[in-house]
Design a protein around this motif. Structure first.
Motif, short mmCIF file in Angstrom:
data_model
loop_
_atom_site.label_atom_id
_atom_site.label_comp_id
_atom_site.label_asym_id
_atom_site.label_seq_id
_atom_site.Cartn_x
_atom_site.Cartn_y
_atom_site.Cartn_z
N ALA A 58 0.86 -1.30 0.15
CA ALA A 58 0.14 0.12 -0.13
C ALA A 58 0.88 1.26 -0.02
CB ALA A 58 -0.76 0.03 1.14
N PRO A 59 1.07 1.98 -1.27
CA PRO A 59 1.82 3.02 -1.26
C PRO A 59 1.42 4.16 -0.14
CG PRO A 59 1.11 2.55 -3.37
CD PRO A 59 0.30 1.79 -2.42
N THR A 60 2.55 4.99 0.11
CA THR A 60 2.14 6.00 1.29
C THR A 60 1.31 6.91 0.45
OG1 THR A 60 4.24 5.77 2.08
CG2 THR A 60 3.29 7.78 2.71
N GLY A 61 0.13 7.24 1.35
CA GLY A 61 -0.89 7.98 1.00
C GLY A 61 -2.09 7.64 -0.16
N ALA A 62 -1.81 6.25 -0.27
CA ALA A 62 -2.65 5.50 -1.08
C ALA A 62 -4.12 5.56 -0.69
CB ALA A 62 -2.31 4.17 -1.59
N ASN A 63 -5.19 5.68 -1.54
CA ASN A 63 -6.45 5.33 -0.93
C ASN A 63 -6.98 3.93 -0.71
OD1 ASN A 63 -6.83 4.33 -3.76
ND2 ASN A 63 -8.10 6.25 -4.64
N GLY A 64 -6.08 3.14 -0.86
CA GLY A 64 -6.50 1.62 -0.49
C GLY A 64 -6.55 0.81 -1.62
N ASP A 65 -6.70 1.35 -3.04
CA ASP A 65 -6.35 0.36 -4.17
C ASP A 65 -5.10 0.54 -4.88
OD1 ASP A 65 -9.12 -0.20 -3.90
OD2 ASP A 65 -9.86 1.54 -4.82
N GLY A 66 -4.32 1.60 -4.71
CA GLY A 66 -3.05 1.74 -5.17
C GLY A 66 -2.09 0.61 -5.27
N GLY A 67 -2.09 -0.23 -4.08
CA GLY A 67 -1.23 -1.22 -3.68
C GLY A 67 -1.71 -2.64 -4.07
N LYS A 68 -3.04 -2.72 -4.82
CA LYS A 68 -3.66 -4.10 -4.88
C LYS A 68 -3.10 -5.06 -5.99
CE LYS A 68 -7.96 -4.03 -4.97
NZ LYS A 68 -9.42 -3.76 -5.33
N ASP A 69 -2.16 -4.49 -7.02
CA ASP A 69 -1.41 -5.27 -7.78
C ASP A 69 0.13 -5.45 -7.36
OD1 ASP A 69 -0.64 -6.13 -10.54
OD2 ASP A 69 0.36 -4.26 -10.62
N VAL A 70 0.38 -4.62 -6.49
CA VAL A 70 1.91 -4.67 -6.19
C VAL A 70 2.21 -5.56 -4.83
CG1 VAL A 70 4.14 -3.45 -5.63
CG2 VAL A 70 2.33 -2.65 -7.41
N VAL A 71 3.07 -6.22 -4.75
CA VAL A 71 3.31 -6.83 -3.52
C VAL A 71 4.82 -6.87 -2.80
CG1 VAL A 71 1.59 -8.65 -3.70
CG2 VAL A 71 3.77 -9.13 -4.75
N TRP A 72 4.83 -6.63 -1.54
CA TRP A 72 6.07 -6.95 -1.02
C TRP A 72 6.64 -8.45 -1.14
CZ3 TRP A 72 9.02 -2.71 0.22
CH2 TRP A 72 8.17 -1.51 0.61
N VAL A 73 7.73 -8.67 -1.55
CA VAL A 73 8.41 -10.12 -1.61
C VAL A 73 9.58 -10.02 -0.37
CG1 VAL A 73 9.58 -11.89 -2.76
CG2 VAL A 73 7.88 -10.40 -3.91
N TYR A 74 9.20 -10.72 0.83
CA TYR A 74 10.00 -10.53 1.87
C TYR A 74 10.92 -11.73 2.00
CZ TYR A 74 6.87 -7.20 3.98
OH TYR A 74 5.99 -6.18 4.30
N TRP A 75 12.26 -11.68 1.02
CA TRP A 75 13.23 -12.66 1.35
C TRP A 75 13.90 -12.56 2.51
CZ3 TRP A 75 17.79 -9.74 0.93
CH2 TRP A 75 17.89 -8.52 0.12
N ARG A 76 13.72 -11.28 3.19
CA ARG A 76 14.17 -11.00 4.82
C ARG A 76 12.68 -10.05 5.07
NH1 ARG A 76 19.63 -10.73 3.79
NH2 ARG A 76 20.76 -12.65 4.61
N THR A 77 12.11 -10.76 6.08
CA THR A 77 11.07 -10.21 6.69
C THR A 77 11.26 -8.73 7.36
OG1 THR A 77 10.87 -11.14 8.73
CG2 THR A 77 9.82 -12.39 6.85
#
Length: 211
Positions: free
Chosen positions: A119-138
């Motif tokens: 969820a990008p900073t300042g996003a309205n809730g939909d901005g990060g739906k397509d993008v995911v963090w990949v935690y090869w380290r959490t």
């Protein structure tokens, strides 16, 4: 010691399964399918760690997209040379993981705690739906690495900016040098919750004090 440039990063070595066509086809046996998901998860984490990729845009991997259109602008990486189009597509054997199966792998990794919606900073809730963090380290793992560095360099009680922690000269050679600053903030928030750090200031000039 400086970080390697994009041209110095050697090609990623794919596991042997990547070169077998069945690896790209959903297995019907539940046990075999679970093993397949586990191997795909391991591959993605290893690939992203190799190229220091922290975020992935899933839409670029749809079967209707042309693999050659994948660009570094849709990911977070220290290397613009990451051949992202090869992650789910092996052109040598002409096999590509389907969109549905990619989603299954991502959902599997989400349950493992290795993927999280971005969820990008300042996003309205939909901005990060397509993008995911990949935690090869959490974030928790990054927090432990940062805290060890704090102890080793006697930074307790010292106020540092987030930029100094990720880009400063004293951090060169550390695992978190050049780390995505949003991910670093997630790690620092872990230390705040543990009572080991305090974050203050404005978003564009935030400071951190370690206890």
């Amino acid at each position: 010691m400086s970080q390697p440039t994009a041209r110095e990063i050697p090609p990623f070595t794919f596991p042997r399964e990547y070169h077998f066509p069945p690896f790209f086809t959903r297995q019907t046996n539940l046990t075999t399918h679970h093993a397949q998901l586990t191997k795909w998860s391991s591959l993605i984490l290893s690939f992203c760690q190799h190229y220091r990729i922290h975020r992935l845009s899933l839409s670029q991997f749809t079967t209707t997209a042309t693999s050659s259109t994948a660009t570094s602008s849709s990911l977070t990486s220290s290397s613009s040379a990451a051949p992202l189009e090869t992650l789910f597509h092996n052109p040598t054997i002409n096999r590509r993981l389907s969109t549905a199966d990619i989603k299954d792998v991502i959902d599997f990794m989400r349950k493992q705690g290795r993927v999280e919606s971005y969820a990008p900073t300042g996003a309205n809730g939909d901005g990060g739906k397509d993008v995911v963090w990949v935690y090869w380290r959490t974030p928790e793992e990054w927090a432990e690495i940062v805290e060890r560095w704090v102890d080793e360099t006697a930074q307790r009680g010292v106020v540092l900016t987030v930029y100094e922690i990720t880009e400063g000269e004293t951090c060169r050679g550390t695992e978190f040098y050049g780390l995505d600053q949003e991910l670093m903030m997630k790690a620092l928030q872990v230390l705040v919750k543990r009572g080991r750090a305090q974050i203050f200031g404005q978003e564009d000039s935030q400071g951190v004090k370690f206890f």
